[in-house]
Design a protein around this motif. Structure first.
Motif, PDB file in Angstrom:
ATOM      1  N   LYS A   1      24.781   2.201 -62.708  1.00 54.38           N
ATOM      2  CA  LYS A   1      23.889   1.158 -63.198  1.00 54.38           C
ATOM      3  C   LYS A   1      22.453   1.641 -63.327  1.00 54.38           C
ATOM      4  N   ALA A   2      22.038   2.539 -62.450  1.00 52.83           N
ATOM      5  CA  ALA A   2      20.665   3.035 -62.502  1.00 52.83           C
ATOM      6  C   ALA A   2      20.424   3.823 -63.784  1.00 52.83           C
ATOM      7  N   THR A   3      21.393   4.595 -64.197  1.00 52.94           N
ATOM      8  CA  THR A   3      21.259   5.363 -65.440  1.00 52.94           C
ATOM      9  C   THR A   3      21.173   4.437 -66.647  1.00 52.94           C
ATOM     10  N   ILE A   4      22.003   3.416 -66.659  1.00 52.54           N
ATOM     11  CA  ILE A   4      21.971   2.449 -67.759  1.00 52.54           C
ATOM     12  C   ILE A   4      20.632   1.716 -67.766  1.00 52.54           C
ATOM     13  N   TYR A   5      20.162   1.314 -66.587  1.00 52.40           N
ATOM     14  CA  TYR A   5      18.884   0.601 -66.473  1.00 52.40           C
ATOM     15  C   TYR A   5      17.740   1.458 -66.997  1.00 52.40           C
ATOM     16  N   HIS A   6      17.682   2.720 -66.593  1.00 52.56           N
ATOM     17  CA  HIS A   6      16.603   3.600 -67.054  1.00 52.56           C
ATOM     18  C   HIS A   6      16.704   3.862 -68.562  1.00 52.56           C
ATOM     19  N   SER A   7      17.913   3.952 -69.074  1.00 51.27           N
ATOM     20  CA  SER A   7      18.090   4.137 -70.517  1.00 51.27           C
ATOM     21  C   SER A   7      17.617   2.918 -71.300  1.00 51.27           C
TER      22      SER A   7
ATOM     23  N   SER B   1      14.582   2.768 -73.908  1.00 51.60           N
ATOM     24  CA  SER B   1      14.809   2.240 -75.259  1.00 51.60           C
ATOM     25  C   SER B   1      13.789   1.164 -75.614  1.00 51.60           C
ATOM     26  N   LEU B   2      13.465   0.304 -74.653  1.00 53.63           N
ATOM     27  CA  LEU B   2      12.433  -0.714 -74.892  1.00 53.63           C
ATOM     28  C   LEU B   2      11.086  -0.070 -75.208  1.00 53.63           C
ATOM     29  N   ILE B   3      10.743   0.964 -74.484  1.00 57.11           N
ATOM     30  CA  ILE B   3       9.474   1.661 -74.730  1.00 57.11           C
ATOM     31  C   ILE B   3       9.461   2.264 -76.119  1.00 57.11           C
ATOM     32  N   ILE B   4      10.551   2.905 -76.497  1.00 51.81           N
ATOM     33  CA  ILE B   4      10.634   3.539 -77.820  1.00 51.81           C
ATOM     34  C   ILE B   4      10.555   2.487 -78.922  1.00 51.81           C
ATOM     35  N   ILE B   5      11.226   1.349 -78.745  1.00 53.17           N
ATOM     36  CA  ILE B   5      11.191   0.283 -79.750  1.00 53.17           C
ATOM     37  C   ILE B   5       9.787  -0.280 -79.877  1.00 53.17           C
TER      38      ILE B   5
ATOM     39  N   ASN C   1      15.022  -5.861 -79.505  1.00 51.40           N
ATOM     40  CA  ASN C   1      14.139  -5.925 -78.346  1.00 51.40           C
ATOM     41  C   ASN C   1      14.641  -6.971 -77.342  1.00 51.40           C
ATOM     42  N   ALA C   2      15.065  -8.119 -77.816  1.00 50.82           N
ATOM     43  CA  ALA C   2      15.559  -9.180 -76.948  1.00 50.82           C
ATOM     44  C   ALA C   2      16.859  -8.777 -76.249  1.00 50.82           C
ATOM     45  N   VAL C   3      17.752  -8.142 -76.976  1.00 49.21           N
ATOM     46  CA  VAL C   3      19.030  -7.718 -76.388  1.00 49.21           C
ATOM     47  C   VAL C   3      18.795  -6.693 -75.282  1.00 49.21           C
ATOM     48  N   LEU C   4      17.921  -5.735 -75.530  1.00 43.87           N
ATOM     49  CA  LEU C   4      17.615  -4.731 -74.506  1.00 43.87           C
ATOM     50  C   LEU C   4      16.898  -5.354 -73.314  1.00 43.87           C
ATOM     51  N   ALA C   5      16.026  -6.307 -73.567  1.00 45.66           N
ATOM     52  CA  ALA C   5      15.308  -6.974 -72.472  1.00 45.66           C
ATOM     53  C   ALA C   5      16.261  -7.773 -71.594  1.00 45.66           C
ATOM     54  N   ILE C   6      17.275  -8.374 -72.176  1.00 44.81           N
ATOM     55  CA  ILE C   6      18.277  -9.092 -71.383  1.00 44.81           C
ATOM     56  C   ILE C   6      19.029  -8.120 -70.477  1.00 44.81           C
ATOM     57  N   GLY C   7      19.381  -6.965 -71.031  1.00 44.36           N
ATOM     58  CA  GLY C   7      20.053  -5.949 -70.218  1.00 44.36           C
ATOM     59  C   GLY C   7      19.193  -5.450 -69.077  1.00 44.36           C
ATOM     60  N   VAL C   8      17.912  -5.222 -69.352  1.00 43.19           N
ATOM     61  CA  VAL C   8      16.980  -4.789 -68.313  1.00 43.19           C
ATOM     62  C   VAL C   8      16.840  -5.866 -67.248  1.00 43.19           C
TER      63      VAL C   8
END
Length: 67
Positions: A7-13, A17-21, A36-43
């Protein structure tokens, strides 16, 4: 040797990704709000578990108030 994704690897990815977007949205005139919203929900889902119990409650209160 089998590699497992934790989970930590997915969280950091997702955070990366949010930073890059966010940086990409300054350069490219494309609406990336949905991505952006989909990635923010995952974070949010993966990141809330690392908070203390009191911060988890406060975060959930703000999420509900924001809805």
């Amino acid at each position: 040797m089998e590699r497992s994704i934790n989970k930590a690897t997915i969280y950091h990815s997702l955070v990366l990704s949010l930073i890059i977007i966010q940086l990409l949205s300054l350069i490219v005139p494309v609406n990336l709000t949905l991505l952006n919203a989909v990635l923010a929900i995952g974070v949010s889902i993966l990141g809330i578990q690392s908070l203390s119990r009191s911060f988890q409650v406060a975060t959930l209160i703000f999420f509900i108030a924001g809805l």
